[in-house]
Design a protein around this motif. Sequence first.
Motif, PDB file in Angstrom:
ATOM      1  N   VAL A 183       0.829  -1.198   0.000  1.00  0.00           N
ATOM      2  CA  VAL A 183       0.000   0.000   0.000  1.00  0.00           C
ATOM      3  C   VAL A 183       0.865   1.251   0.000  1.00  0.00           C
ATOM      4  CG1 VAL A 183      -1.408   1.387   1.565  1.00  0.00           C
ATOM      5  CG2 VAL A 183      -2.129  -0.903   0.977  1.00  0.00           C
ATOM      6  N   ILE A 192     -10.669   4.509  -6.453  1.00  0.00           N
ATOM      7  CA  ILE A 192     -11.508   4.071  -5.339  1.00  0.00           C
ATOM      8  C   ILE A 192     -12.687   3.262  -5.853  1.00  0.00           C
ATOM      9  CG2 ILE A 192     -13.039   4.844  -3.523  1.00  0.00           C
ATOM     10  CD1 ILE A 192     -10.380   5.353  -2.763  1.00  0.00           C
ATOM     11  N   PHE A 245     -11.685  -0.169  -6.830  1.00  0.00           N
ATOM     12  CA  PHE A 245     -11.522  -1.048  -5.675  1.00  0.00           C
ATOM     13  C   PHE A 245     -12.866  -1.517  -5.149  1.00  0.00           C
ATOM     14  CE2 PHE A 245      -7.318  -1.929  -4.804  1.00  0.00           C
ATOM     15  CZ  PHE A 245      -6.506  -0.824  -4.990  1.00  0.00           C
ATOM     16  N   VAL A 246     -13.821  -0.591  -5.075  1.00  0.00           N
ATOM     17  CA  VAL A 246     -15.160  -0.983  -4.627  1.00  0.00           C
ATOM     18  C   VAL A 246     -15.706  -2.066  -5.543  1.00  0.00           C
ATOM     19  CG1 VAL A 246     -17.527  -0.178  -4.392  1.00  0.00           C
ATOM     20  CG2 VAL A 246     -15.670   1.218  -3.545  1.00  0.00           C
ATOM     21  N   VAL A 254     -14.048  -5.460  -4.895  1.00  0.00           N
ATOM     22  CA  VAL A 254     -14.465  -6.021  -3.613  1.00  0.00           C
ATOM     23  C   VAL A 254     -15.874  -6.593  -3.737  1.00  0.00           C
ATOM     24  CG1 VAL A 254     -15.120  -5.400  -1.278  1.00  0.00           C
ATOM     25  CG2 VAL A 254     -12.951  -4.655  -2.178  1.00  0.00           C
ATOM     26  N   SER A 303     -23.245   8.725  -4.207  1.00  0.00           N
ATOM     27  CA  SER A 303     -21.902   8.194  -3.977  1.00  0.00           C
ATOM     28  C   SER A 303     -21.878   7.293  -2.761  1.00  0.00           C
ATOM     29  CB  SER A 303     -20.882   9.311  -3.773  1.00  0.00           C
ATOM     30  OG  SER A 303     -21.433  10.532  -4.062  1.00  0.00           O
ATOM     31  N   VAL A 304     -22.641   7.679  -1.748  1.00  0.00           N
ATOM     32  CA  VAL A 304     -22.673   6.845  -0.550  1.00  0.00           C
ATOM     33  C   VAL A 304     -23.352   5.521  -0.860  1.00  0.00           C
ATOM     34  CG1 VAL A 304     -23.639   6.682   1.754  1.00  0.00           C
ATOM     35  CG2 VAL A 304     -22.623   8.791   1.022  1.00  0.00           C
ATOM     36  N   TYR A 339     -21.001   2.787  -1.742  1.00  0.00           N
ATOM     37  CA  TYR A 339     -20.282   2.189  -0.609  1.00  0.00           C
ATOM     38  C   TYR A 339     -21.201   1.349   0.258  1.00  0.00           C
ATOM     39  CZ  TYR A 339     -16.708   5.435  -2.034  1.00  0.00           C
ATOM     40  OH  TYR A 339     -15.780   6.120  -2.778  1.00  0.00           O
ATOM     41  N   MET A 351     -21.505  -1.854  -1.313  1.00  0.00           N
ATOM     42  CA  MET A 351     -20.329  -2.672  -1.016  1.00  0.00           C
ATOM     43  C   MET A 351     -20.416  -3.282   0.372  1.00  0.00           C
ATOM     44  SD  MET A 351     -16.361  -1.598  -0.725  1.00  0.00           S
ATOM     45  CE  MET A 351     -16.521  -0.967   0.903  1.00  0.00           C
ATOM     46  N   LEU A 405     -20.590  -7.273   1.162  1.00  0.00           N
ATOM     47  CA  LEU A 405     -19.567  -7.917   1.984  1.00  0.00           C
ATOM     48  C   LEU A 405     -20.158  -8.601   3.202  1.00  0.00           C
ATOM     49  CD1 LEU A 405     -16.413  -5.665   1.988  1.00  0.00           C
ATOM     50  CD2 LEU A 405     -16.758  -7.905   0.980  1.00  0.00           C
ATOM     51  N   PHE A 444      -6.991   2.407   6.446  1.00  0.00           N
ATOM     52  CA  PHE A 444      -6.771   3.475   5.487  1.00  0.00           C
ATOM     53  C   PHE A 444      -7.826   4.561   5.636  1.00  0.00           C
ATOM     54  CE2 PHE A 444      -4.871   5.341   1.927  1.00  0.00           C
ATOM     55  CZ  PHE A 444      -3.777   4.571   1.559  1.00  0.00           C
ATOM     56  N   MET A 483      -9.736  -2.141   2.463  1.00  0.00           N
ATOM     57  CA  MET A 483     -10.739  -1.575   1.549  1.00  0.00           C
ATOM     58  C   MET A 483     -11.935  -1.021   2.290  1.00  0.00           C
ATOM     59  SD  MET A 483      -9.622  -1.733  -1.460  1.00  0.00           S
ATOM     60  CE  MET A 483      -7.999  -1.517  -0.820  1.00  0.00           C
ATOM     61  N   ILE A 484     -12.392  -1.782   3.301  1.00  0.00           N
ATOM     62  CA  ILE A 484     -13.589  -1.323   4.021  1.00  0.00           C
ATOM     63  C   ILE A 484     -13.311  -0.040   4.784  1.00  0.00           C
ATOM     64  CG2 ILE A 484     -14.725  -1.864   6.183  1.00  0.00           C
ATOM     65  CD1 ILE A 484     -16.143  -3.925   5.122  1.00  0.00           C
ATOM     66  N   LEU A 489     -11.165   2.181   4.062  1.00  0.00           N
ATOM     67  CA  LEU A 489     -11.059   3.191   3.016  1.00  0.00           C
ATOM     68  C   LEU A 489     -12.433   3.642   2.567  1.00  0.00           C
ATOM     69  CD1 LEU A 489      -9.407   4.731   0.972  1.00  0.00           C
ATOM     70  CD2 LEU A 489      -9.218   2.697  -0.379  1.00  0.00           C
ATOM     71  N   ALA A 490     -13.292   2.659   2.329  1.00  0.00           N
ATOM     72  CA  ALA A 490     -14.626   2.963   1.821  1.00  0.00           C
ATOM     73  C   ALA A 490     -15.437   3.762   2.836  1.00  0.00           C
ATOM     74  CB  ALA A 490     -15.339   1.676   1.460  1.00  0.00           C
ATOM     75  N   PHE A 491     -15.388   3.356   4.095  1.00  0.00           N
ATOM     76  CA  PHE A 491     -16.147   4.097   5.107  1.00  0.00           C
ATOM     77  C   PHE A 491     -15.655   5.530   5.222  1.00  0.00           C
ATOM     78  CE2 PHE A 491     -19.326   1.552   6.607  1.00  0.00           C
ATOM     79  CZ  PHE A 491     -18.925   0.298   6.977  1.00  0.00           C
ATOM     80  N   GLN A 517     -14.355   7.323   2.839  1.00  0.00           N
ATOM     81  CA  GLN A 517     -14.876   8.058   1.693  1.00  0.00           C
ATOM     82  C   GLN A 517     -16.350   8.382   1.878  1.00  0.00           C
ATOM     83  OE1 GLN A 517     -12.431   9.516   0.315  1.00  0.00           O
ATOM     84  NE2 GLN A 517     -13.275   9.307  -1.733  1.00  0.00           N
ATOM     85  N   MET A 518     -17.063   7.453   2.503  1.00  0.00           N
ATOM     86  CA  MET A 518     -18.479   7.685   2.762  1.00  0.00           C
ATOM     87  C   MET A 518     -18.635   8.923   3.649  1.00  0.00           C
ATOM     88  SD  MET A 518     -20.933   4.539   3.625  1.00  0.00           S
ATOM     89  CE  MET A 518     -21.394   4.809   5.304  1.00  0.00           C
TER      90      MET A 518
END
Lengths: 305, 321, 390
Positions: free
Chosen positions: A97, A225, A228-229, A232, A282-283, A286, A289, A293, B57, B113-114, B116-118, B120-121
């Motif tokens: 990373v 980003i 990546f989403v 995943v 946008s939210v 996520y 995602m 998951l 992240f 990733m998660i 990171l995603a949160f 960004q949220m």
Amino acid sequence: MSWILIVEQALNGLQFGLMLFLLAAGLTLVFGIMDMINLAHGSLYMLGAFLAATLVQATGSFAAGVLLAIPATAILGMLLEVSVLRTLYSRDHLSQVLATFALILIFNEAVRIVWGPDMPLPMPAALSGPVQLLPGMYYPAYRLLIIGVGAAVAALLYLLVARTRIGMLVRAGASNREMALAMGVNIPWLFTLLFGVGAGLCAVAGALLGPLLAVQVGMGENILILAFVVIVIGGIGSIRGALVGSLLVGIVDTIGRAFLPILFGLFFQPRVASAAGPAIASVLVYLLMAVVLYIKPQGLFPARG
Amino acid sequence: MRRAAPWVTLLLALAFPLAMQAEHQTYYLSFASRIFVYALAATSLNLILGYGGMISFGHAAFVGTGAYVSSILLSEGVASAWIGWPAATAASALAALAIGAVSLRTRGAYFIMITLAFAQMMFFLVNSMKAYGGDEGLSLRERASVGLGVDLGSDVAFYYTALAALAAGLYGLHRLAHSRLGRVIQAIRENEERAEAIGFPVYRHKLACFVIAGAVAGLAGALLASHGKYVNPNVLHWTHSGTLMVMVILGGVGQLWGGVIGAAGLLGLEDLIANHRMEWLAAMFPNYQQHASLGVGIVLLAIVLFAPQGIAGLLARGRRA
Amino acid sequence: MTRYLLALAWTAAGLLPLPAQAADKVKIGFISTLSGPSAALGIDIRDAFLLSVKLNGGKLGGLPAEVIVGDDQFKPDVGRQLAEKNIKLDKVDFLTGFVFSNIMLASVPVAFENKVIYVSPNAAPSPLAGKQCNPYFFAASWPNDAYHEAAGQYATTKGYQAVYMLAPNYQAGKDSLEGFKRFYKGRVAGEVYTQLGQLDYSAELAQVRAAKPEAVYIFLPGGMGVNFIKQFVAAGLSKDIQLITPGFSSDQDIIRAVGDPMLGIFDAAHWALDLDNAANKKFVAEFEKEYKRLPTVYASQGYDTALLIDSAVREVKGRIENTEGVRMALKSAKFQSVRGPFRFNRNQYPIQNYYLRVVGKDSQGRLVNRTMGTIFKDRGDAYVQECPMK
């Protein structure tokens, strides 16, 4: 709410999703087979766009410029892999990373030094107009091109992965790395080649999106980003997952951006609706995602059994 | 000598403003305060990253939560830091609890990733809060006030406040590392399966660590907002998390002073490049000052490839050899 | 040990003596957007400002001028940090340069708190014209609403019945559409706020098509406008819908990026290339000679800002430490502006004329904005009555 609007937005979502797929495909393979998190993937997308812009100017032809940019970026990608990234395969995720984050910084500045902060990449004149798909239904010709190219590449990738020997090696490596290695698949050039293909795909996306968005330093970060989403959601290592994931994300994002403001506009003032719409859209991606998951922690189509 | 070094540093830090005052140069006091605040944020990340081995992240989300909560309170008229800063800390702790509870159920790449995603949220959510500036950010009229006859508007007063917060944070980390929680976390970092086999409730310990780090990050965020009298959604962006990570790596993952050295190193380097022109370098690269991140990137890459323990680790190794 | 030395070095650096402040020159902090899709705007302002200083022999008001240029990268926090550095470290006498209101609003409080005058070559948002008017803020451009008011007036005069409007979602965007509606008396077919910096308008264009307006009014500065106009024409919407923009959205930088699809766009501005006064003729000729391109309104504003500061410094005979005196001198605005007549309102925003322009070809066949008529004469702004300043 006319059906024309809905069809147009659906096409927009498809277009966006297919471009995301080009990035996600390369990313998921690298992640799945080499077990490496590559944050610099967005930088390859940026490089592809800049190279395309330069080559279009040099050759005077949009098609020639874009087509030449693909191998150019692929070669640069392979050089990168052989020199720097190879040493990271055996390292832990944190090192990967950080090293690839450092590469983002380096690439951004290097591009700025070589080309400047941005480059113009004009739409080819022949495709600047609309195409009449149905009576009363016009859609920009260029976006149709993107959809066409995206779909063609997706089909090609499918053929490559499902029907060729190399594809079989790739799938073997993705589903069980140790076993594939034990069976003697550890040919360094397979990794390098894979990386080159990924870089080439990035170049296609970067070059095609260039006329629509801006070819500028830092253009890779935002789309990275989302990529990546996508992987995943789709499952790390799976091309099919990348395709489904990117179409899902593309459509959810576009529909959200398009219709949520309208929906909100029924209840709130224009300025609030226009802010809340894109923000929640946008939210949504996520949230999607997170939900995926939770139900399927390995993604929708995990490559590993 | 080794024992004395932290104390001497503290003494020098205490004396610094007096030197600055003599020169009528408050810009560097402000700059030093910024380093202290970032050092606190980086130190909090060091707790989960270095000591806990959790590659989050999304740490910027907690810094940002603290920054925004304290800014919103200030803009709504709650001027007291005694309310604002604890509120910011609590809010970030809550955010860390919520995000950690979900994320810590995943491992490895998915965890990265998660988080990171949160983050960004949170970024997009804050971006949409037009009432508090949206992407234009929120400007504050005054810094938070601590009463007691002290005006935090003065660069000197703020400097000592930030220094105090950093010192407290470092001391806290030092005690925590040697406490039971700290030792368990480090054991988990070394080998999670073994720790679980021994019977430690791994998830709970990781979550506790995550929440503590989030809380401290929130305090750092509140200080940051007061310092610049301005907050903006970019403080929550994932690239900002990356910057914090760079600081920790630069300074030394898992080393007590890692966050401090990293923050001072990175911010100092950026300032050096941007504001102090080196003629010999300019002769070769006339525009180098505009490309500071290139140098940062190269240094970072070199460190990751060749010296994975960071600067503090290098120092430790040097001493031992 | 090394840590120890680091700390020592740090303190030592602080104790180094600093170069003595020269009181015999003018220091200008110039911060603008010089990178990213909207860089053309900041670059134009900077180039014109520096040209004016150069034509003046490297001086402003008789004193040698040092212009410290910084790039805010379109980010409010970067702009603010640069402003802090300019004011606290470089100790500038004037701050100027910002293109975008949001970046400016985040940065100028530093100037106001330290009693440093900010002369705006572009951003002039409504809060600073009205309730929050500030003695240290001077707008050398035009009130943010002005072009939009003029465009709205034009739409009313032309008799459009349905107009669809778009602007980015920030202070200036909100101001722009409020301004348009202040003078447009027809029906609003749509009012949409997009993301600042957004480059893909496919979703919005689909909605425009569905709404079937007679005209579309957009406020999309820089790269945003370039992309919108290209996509608007590519979607076939320009055949049936008239595009109206504020002057800067159809200016030379957009023309260079878009080209012939721009022909026929109507816009409103306070200045045009073909304005007939001596200062303007000189400006356009010198700008083209120096930079090999035609100037935009932004450039004209940057040039005027330098002329304004020059006149003020001259008026106080170089005694710029007297901030109050400089303020009074600025307020009197005794300079020959390239736009023609110029004077300040009591809120330190301009009172001036606004013209109708159309994108056409000049005598050399180049795409330019040609003046068609005057929309407003001696117009101030709608917020001055809320300003307590005299």
